[in-house]
Design an enzyme around this catalytic site. Structure first.
Site, PDB file in Angstrom:
ATOM      1  N   ASP A   6       6.694  -4.663 -18.911  1.00  0.00           N
ATOM      2  CA  ASP A   6       7.632  -5.732 -18.546  1.00  0.00           C
ATOM      3  C   ASP A   6       7.039  -7.059 -19.015  1.00  0.00           C
ATOM      4  O   ASP A   6       6.015  -7.090 -19.724  1.00  0.00           O
ATOM      5  CB  ASP A   6       7.980  -5.694 -17.044  1.00  0.00           C
ATOM      6  CG  ASP A   6       6.842  -6.185 -16.144  1.00  0.00           C
ATOM      7  OD1 ASP A   6       5.727  -6.458 -16.650  1.00  0.00           O
ATOM      8  OD2 ASP A   6       7.066  -6.283 -14.919  1.00  0.00           O
ATOM      9  N   CYS A  63       2.694  -3.394 -16.189  1.00  0.00           N
ATOM     10  CA  CYS A  63       3.420  -4.486 -15.530  1.00  0.00           C
ATOM     11  C   CYS A  63       2.353  -5.422 -14.955  1.00  0.00           C
ATOM     12  O   CYS A  63       1.199  -5.367 -15.368  1.00  0.00           O
ATOM     13  CB  CYS A  63       4.406  -3.971 -14.483  1.00  0.00           C
ATOM     14  SG  CYS A  63       3.673  -3.086 -13.096  1.00  0.00           S
ATOM     15  N   GLY A  64       2.710  -6.289 -14.020  1.00  0.00           N
ATOM     16  CA  GLY A  64       1.742  -7.260 -13.519  1.00  0.00           C
ATOM     17  C   GLY A  64       0.571  -6.597 -12.829  1.00  0.00           C
ATOM     18  O   GLY A  64      -0.597  -6.804 -13.179  1.00  0.00           O
ATOM     19  N   THR A  65       0.880  -5.777 -11.824  1.00  0.00           N
ATOM     20  CA  THR A  65      -0.170  -5.068 -11.092  1.00  0.00           C
ATOM     21  C   THR A  65      -0.347  -3.625 -11.565  1.00  0.00           C
ATOM     22  O   THR A  65      -1.378  -3.007 -11.281  1.00  0.00           O
ATOM     23  CB  THR A  65       0.195  -4.984  -9.594  1.00  0.00           C
ATOM     24  OG1 THR A  65       1.456  -4.293  -9.495  1.00  0.00           O
ATOM     25  CG2 THR A  65       0.293  -6.361  -8.964  1.00  0.00           C
ATOM     26  N   GLY A  66       0.670  -3.080 -12.174  1.00  0.00           N
ATOM     27  CA  GLY A  66       0.697  -1.651 -12.512  1.00  0.00           C
ATOM     28  C   GLY A  66       1.354  -0.825 -11.422  1.00  0.00           C
ATOM     29  O   GLY A  66       1.722   0.330 -11.641  1.00  0.00           O
ATOM     30  N   GLY A  68       4.307  -1.188  -9.656  1.00  0.00           N
ATOM     31  CA  GLY A  68       5.735  -0.885  -9.829  1.00  0.00           C
ATOM     32  C   GLY A  68       5.971   0.148 -10.912  1.00  0.00           C
ATOM     33  O   GLY A  68       6.773   1.079 -10.742  1.00  0.00           O
ATOM     34  N   HIS A  96      -9.118  15.326 -13.404  1.00  0.00           N
ATOM     35  CA  HIS A  96      -8.644  15.972 -12.176  1.00  0.00           C
ATOM     36  C   HIS A  96      -7.115  16.031 -12.072  1.00  0.00           C
ATOM     37  O   HIS A  96      -6.579  16.969 -11.484  1.00  0.00           O
ATOM     38  CB  HIS A  96      -9.178  15.226 -10.944  1.00  0.00           C
ATOM     39  CG  HIS A  96     -10.651  15.408 -10.739  1.00  0.00           C
ATOM     40  ND1 HIS A  96     -11.309  15.015  -9.592  1.00  0.00           N
ATOM     41  CD2 HIS A  96     -11.609  15.958 -11.543  1.00  0.00           C
ATOM     42  CE1 HIS A  96     -12.592  15.303  -9.696  1.00  0.00           C
ATOM     43  NE2 HIS A  96     -12.806  15.865 -10.877  1.00  0.00           N
ATOM     44  N   ASN A  97      -6.430  15.009 -12.577  1.00  0.00           N
ATOM     45  CA  ASN A  97      -4.975  14.920 -12.372  1.00  0.00           C
ATOM     46  C   ASN A  97      -4.162  15.183 -13.642  1.00  0.00           C
ATOM     47  O   ASN A  97      -2.945  15.183 -13.597  1.00  0.00           O
ATOM     48  CB  ASN A  97      -4.587  13.536 -11.831  1.00  0.00           C
ATOM     49  CG  ASN A  97      -5.478  13.091 -10.681  1.00  0.00           C
ATOM     50  OD1 ASN A  97      -6.277  12.167 -10.811  1.00  0.00           O
ATOM     51  ND2 ASN A  97      -5.373  13.777  -9.545  1.00  0.00           N
ATOM     52  N   ARG A 107      -1.894  -8.368 -15.143  1.00  0.00           N
ATOM     53  CA  ARG A 107      -2.459  -9.547 -14.489  1.00  0.00           C
ATOM     54  C   ARG A 107      -3.787  -9.223 -13.813  1.00  0.00           C
ATOM     55  O   ARG A 107      -4.353 -10.062 -13.103  1.00  0.00           O
ATOM     56  CB  ARG A 107      -1.457 -10.102 -13.459  1.00  0.00           C
ATOM     57  CG  ARG A 107      -0.222 -10.696 -14.113  1.00  0.00           C
ATOM     58  CD  ARG A 107       0.832 -11.094 -13.089  1.00  0.00           C
ATOM     59  NE  ARG A 107       1.968 -11.750 -13.736  1.00  0.00           N
ATOM     60  CZ  ARG A 107       3.190 -11.813 -13.214  1.00  0.00           C
ATOM     61  NH1 ARG A 107       3.445 -11.244 -12.043  1.00  0.00           N
ATOM     62  NH2 ARG A 107       4.158 -12.416 -13.858  1.00  0.00           N
ATOM     63  N   HIS A 131      -8.137  22.144 -10.042  1.00  0.00           N
ATOM     64  CA  HIS A 131      -7.225  21.007 -10.243  1.00  0.00           C
ATOM     65  C   HIS A 131      -5.853  21.477 -10.729  1.00  0.00           C
ATOM     66  O   HIS A 131      -4.839  20.866 -10.426  1.00  0.00           O
ATOM     67  CB  HIS A 131      -7.831  20.011 -11.221  1.00  0.00           C
ATOM     68  CG  HIS A 131      -9.168  19.512 -10.773  1.00  0.00           C
ATOM     69  ND1 HIS A 131      -9.328  18.802  -9.610  1.00  0.00           N
ATOM     70  CD2 HIS A 131     -10.411  19.666 -11.303  1.00  0.00           C
ATOM     71  CE1 HIS A 131     -10.619  18.525  -9.446  1.00  0.00           C
ATOM     72  NE2 HIS A 131     -11.289  19.043 -10.450  1.00  0.00           N
ATOM     73  N   ARG A 134      -3.694  22.408  -7.842  1.00  0.00           N
ATOM     74  CA  ARG A 134      -3.119  21.223  -7.183  1.00  0.00           C
ATOM     75  C   ARG A 134      -1.942  20.674  -7.988  1.00  0.00           C
ATOM     76  O   ARG A 134      -0.947  20.228  -7.410  1.00  0.00           O
ATOM     77  CB  ARG A 134      -4.216  20.178  -6.981  1.00  0.00           C
ATOM     78  CG  ARG A 134      -5.251  20.698  -5.977  1.00  0.00           C
ATOM     79  CD  ARG A 134      -6.596  20.045  -6.074  1.00  0.00           C
ATOM     80  NE  ARG A 134      -7.535  20.734  -5.192  1.00  0.00           N
ATOM     81  CZ  ARG A 134      -8.844  20.519  -5.184  1.00  0.00           C
ATOM     82  NH1 ARG A 134      -9.380  19.641  -6.012  1.00  0.00           N
ATOM     83  NH2 ARG A 134      -9.620  21.186  -4.361  1.00  0.00           N
TER      84      ARG A 134
END
Ligand code: RB5
Length: 151
Positions: A6, A63-66, A68, A96-97, A107, A131, A134
Site C-alpha cells: 500500500d 504496508c505500514g506495520t505489516g 493489516g 517451521h511454518n 514504517r 511441522h 501442524r
C-alpha cells in the site's frame, strides 16, 4: 514472486525490488505505484490469490506495520503470510511454518534490514516432520474441520 504494497509500503517495495532482481527472482509487481492512499486488502488479495493458485511461488507484501497485510492475506485459503521483523523470524517462518508470503512493515523496517530478511527468507527450506503435521491442521481449519478435529 508476486509483490504488493500500500502507500505506506510503497517506498520499501521499490527499494527491495532491485535486490530481488539481483537475487535472480522474477518479480510480478501488483502495485501500488505511488504514495497516494490506497486500501491494503486490495493488494493482499492480489498477491495471496496468485500464490494460493500457484501462479506465483512466493509473495511479498508491505504496508505500514505489516499487520493489516498479514491479516488480509491469511484470509485466502492456502496463503501462509508471516510478518517478520528480523532475520530470525524470517528463518523460522520458513523452517517451521513454510510461509509462502513474507510480510514487512514499511514504517518499521529499513531497506537494509528488509534486504537481509528477504535473503534469509528465500534461502531457508521448510523442515517438514512435526511441522508438516501442524500445517495439515491449518489446512483442516481452512476446510472447516478445525473445530471437529480438536474435540
Ligand atoms: C496505512 O496508514 C496503515 O494503516 C497500513 O499501511 C497498515 O499499517 C495497516 O496495517
Amino acid at each position: 514472486m508476486a509483490v504488493g504494497a500500500d502507500h505506506a509500503g510503497y517506498a520499501l517495495k521499490e527499494a527491495v525490488k532491485k535486490s530481488l532482481q539481483e537475487l535472480a527472482v522474477e518479480v510480478i509487481d501488483v502495485g501500488t505505484f505511488s504514495v497516494e492512499s490506497v486500501d491494503y486488502p486490495d493488494y493482499a488479495a492480489q498477491v495471496a490469490l496468485r500464490v494460493a493458485r500457484g501462479a506465483c511461488e512466493r509473495g511479498l507484501l508491505i504496508c505500514g506495520t505489516g499487520i493489516g497485510m498479514a491479516i488480509a492475506a491469511n484470509k485466502v485459503p492456502g496463503a501462509r503470510a508471516a510478518l517478520c521483523y528480523n532475520t530470525e523470524t524470517a528463518r523460522l517462518s520458513r523452517a517451521h511454518n513454510e510461509a509462502n508470503i513474507l510480510v514487512l512493515g514499511g514504517r518499521m523496517t529499513s531497506a537494509a534490514e528488509a534486504k537481509e530478511i528477504i535473503k534469509v527468507w528465500l534461502a531457508t527450506p521448510f523442515e517438514g516432520g512435526r511441522h508438516q503435521t501442524r500445517l495439515n491442521k491449518i489446512s483442516a481449519l481452512e476446510k472447516g474441520f478445525g473445530a471437529a478435529s480438536s474435540t
